[in-house]
Design a protein around this motif. Structure first.
Motif, PDB file in Angstrom:
ATOM      1  N   ILE A 142      34.513 -41.832  -1.091  1.00  0.00           N
ATOM      2  CA  ILE A 142      33.569 -41.036  -0.302  1.00  0.00           C
ATOM      3  C   ILE A 142      32.188 -41.036  -0.948  1.00  0.00           C
ATOM      4  O   ILE A 142      31.165 -41.237  -0.278  1.00  0.00           O
ATOM      5  CB  ILE A 142      34.094 -39.596  -0.136  1.00  0.00           C
ATOM      6  CG1 ILE A 142      35.404 -39.604   0.657  1.00  0.00           C
ATOM      7  CG2 ILE A 142      33.060 -38.717   0.558  1.00  0.00           C
ATOM      8  CD1 ILE A 142      36.077 -38.245   0.720  1.00  0.00           C
ATOM      9  N   ILE A 143      32.159 -40.816  -2.264  1.00  0.00           N
ATOM     10  CA  ILE A 143      30.873 -40.750  -2.975  1.00  0.00           C
ATOM     11  C   ILE A 143      30.140 -42.087  -2.908  1.00  0.00           C
ATOM     12  O   ILE A 143      28.934 -42.146  -2.611  1.00  0.00           O
ATOM     13  CB  ILE A 143      31.099 -40.330  -4.438  1.00  0.00           C
ATOM     14  CG1 ILE A 143      31.639 -38.894  -4.502  1.00  0.00           C
ATOM     15  CG2 ILE A 143      29.809 -40.439  -5.237  1.00  0.00           C
ATOM     16  CD1 ILE A 143      32.026 -38.450  -5.896  1.00  0.00           C
ATOM     17  N   VAL A 144      30.840 -43.179  -3.160  1.00  0.00           N
ATOM     18  CA  VAL A 144      30.216 -44.500  -3.146  1.00  0.00           C
ATOM     19  C   VAL A 144      29.733 -44.855  -1.742  1.00  0.00           C
ATOM     20  O   VAL A 144      28.637 -45.412  -1.563  1.00  0.00           O
ATOM     21  CB  VAL A 144      31.200 -45.559  -3.677  1.00  0.00           C
ATOM     22  CG1 VAL A 144      30.632 -46.967  -3.479  1.00  0.00           C
ATOM     23  CG2 VAL A 144      31.497 -45.318  -5.147  1.00  0.00           C
ATOM     24  N   SER A 145      30.534 -44.537  -0.723  1.00  0.00           N
ATOM     25  CA  SER A 145      30.149 -44.853   0.656  1.00  0.00           C
ATOM     26  C   SER A 145      28.875 -44.119   1.058  1.00  0.00           C
ATOM     27  O   SER A 145      27.992 -44.701   1.701  1.00  0.00           O
ATOM     28  CB  SER A 145      31.292 -44.489   1.611  1.00  0.00           C
ATOM     29  OG  SER A 145      32.462 -45.219   1.307  1.00  0.00           O
ATOM     30  N   ILE A 146      28.780 -42.852   0.678  1.00  0.00           N
ATOM     31  CA  ILE A 146      27.578 -42.077   0.992  1.00  0.00           C
ATOM     32  C   ILE A 146      26.380 -42.611   0.218  1.00  0.00           C
ATOM     33  O   ILE A 146      25.277 -42.772   0.769  1.00  0.00           O
ATOM     34  CB  ILE A 146      27.807 -40.587   0.680  1.00  0.00           C
ATOM     35  CG1 ILE A 146      28.852 -40.004   1.650  1.00  0.00           C
ATOM     36  CG2 ILE A 146      26.504 -39.799   0.770  1.00  0.00           C
ATOM     37  CD1 ILE A 146      29.234 -38.573   1.334  1.00  0.00           C
ATOM     38  N   SER A 147      26.575 -42.930  -1.056  1.00  0.00           N
ATOM     39  CA  SER A 147      25.470 -43.390  -1.902  1.00  0.00           C
ATOM     40  C   SER A 147      24.935 -44.746  -1.446  1.00  0.00           C
ATOM     41  O   SER A 147      23.712 -44.953  -1.373  1.00  0.00           O
ATOM     42  CB  SER A 147      25.934 -43.476  -3.360  1.00  0.00           C
ATOM     43  OG  SER A 147      26.402 -42.223  -3.818  1.00  0.00           O
TER      44      SER A 147
END
Length: 364
Positions: A142-147
């Protein structure tokens, strides 16, 4: 002027009719994606609680596919069918950001599943991902996709272009990604996203190559060794049983399995285990294949139309519908997953059959 505003409205109506076949296809994708992914989430979460270790990432993948299908299909359908000019950037930035983020999350979860399967298939002591580690992997996704997709909020927005309609030049506003005024920076960012997608495909495929080798080896050993061994154990057991009860009555003899029945049970169990293992890993290999096939055309047409918002509008109806479909072919990746689950995951198929039929289907 009022005359130009009326011409813009007529042009939007004309474009909606021109691209109606593509919109109908997208709406069909929306229905299939919602139904299929909802069924997958329900069955894996509520009906297969005892099988969660092997299938931990599948519900998360189905959620990402469901969100990506809804956001993408609704965004492109509304943008085409609502005959009015878009004036606020937020109506472009937010849907595009969620569309790219959910698609990235889906692709990364396929990589997580490949890593999980790679660790399990090696069959060595300690080769098991803990529940905490798998939950951390989902959070990282989730964090990588948003970033990775956060720059979309900067690059996308309302852009204006001039087109010709009824022998008049009209100025039309539309959503597209090239709206920041930094063309070179945006191009570098799109290339970066493309390279990330390629790296993800290579990594996922690279993990499935040794998995496939192990599956092939196990299947070959099962055919060459397990079946004769199962037969010999079955014959030995039945021979001993028959000799021990040779002096007993016929009624007692009937309590023991016959040679053919016991042999069949042993073989069916072994073949079932081999089939389950092979199908479950083959399922994810095909998901990766669909991911690669569906995403590359999308990236190609994103690059083709990036510098020209009027690129598709100048094309004939059949060609513009085809190009639009190829650019949004990545939607197929999000709706094909439930079909692959249903075909290859035998436990999922059995649970789904038990929901549809009162007596249930064949048990695996």
């Amino acid at each position: 002027s009022e005359n130009e505003s009326e011409l813009v409205r007529q042009w939007l109506e004309y474009m909606a009719q021109k691209n109606l076949p593509h919109v109908m296809l997208v709406l069909m994708f929306l229905i299939v994606g919602i139904v299929g992914n909802t069924i997958v989430i329900y069955v894996y979460v509520f009906k297969m609680r005892r099988c969660r270790e092997d299938r931990f990432f599948i519900p998360a993948l189905a959620v990402a596919d469901l969100l990506a299908t809804i956001v993408t299909c609704l965004y492109h359908s509304i943008k085409t069918l609502v005959v009015r000019s878009v004036e606020d950037d937020i109506y472009c930035k937010v849907p595009l950001f969620f569309m790219w983020s959910t698609s990235t999350a889906s692709a990364m979860l396929l990589l997580m599943i490949a890593i999980h399967r790679f660790v399990k298939v090696r069959q060595q002591p300690g080769n098991k991902l803990s529940s905490r580690l798998k939950k951390g992997a989902i959070l990282l996704t989730i964090i990588v996709s948003i970033s990775i997709n956060a720059p979309i909020l900067y690059f996308s927005g309302i852009g204006k272009f001039t087109t010709q309609f009824k022998e008049h030049n009209i100025t039309v506003s539309a959503c597209f990604t090239g709206n920041s005024g930094h063309e070179s920076l945006e191009k570098a960012y799109l290339i970066f996203l493309f390279l990330v997608a390629v790296a993800n495909i290579i990594a996922t495929t690279g993990l499935y190559i040794p998995i496939g080798c192990v599956i092939y080896k196990l299947s070959k050993e099962s055919k060459g060794n397990d079946r004769p061994r199962s037969r010999s154990r079955a014959f030995s057991f039945v021979a001993e049983t028959q000799s021990s009860i040779s002096d007993n009555s016929d009624n007692r003899e009937k309590k023991f399995p016959t040679l053919s029945k016991l042999d069949k049970v042993k073989l069916n169990r072994q073949e079932s285990r081999t089939r389950n293992r092979t199908n479950f890993n083959m399922m994810f290999a095909i998901l990766v294949l669909f991911y690669a096939v569906s995403y590359f055309p999308s990236f190609i047409f994103v690059f083709l139309s990036r510098d020209d918002p009027n690129y598709y509008n100048r094309l004939p109806s059949a060609l513009s519908n085809l190009y639009y479909t190829l650019q949004r072919l990545f939607i197929v990746n999000h709706i094909i997953n439930p079909l692959v689950y249903g075909y290859f995951d035998l436990k999922f198929r059995q649970k789904l059959a038990s929901m549809c039929c009162s007596k249930g289907g064949r048990k695996y």
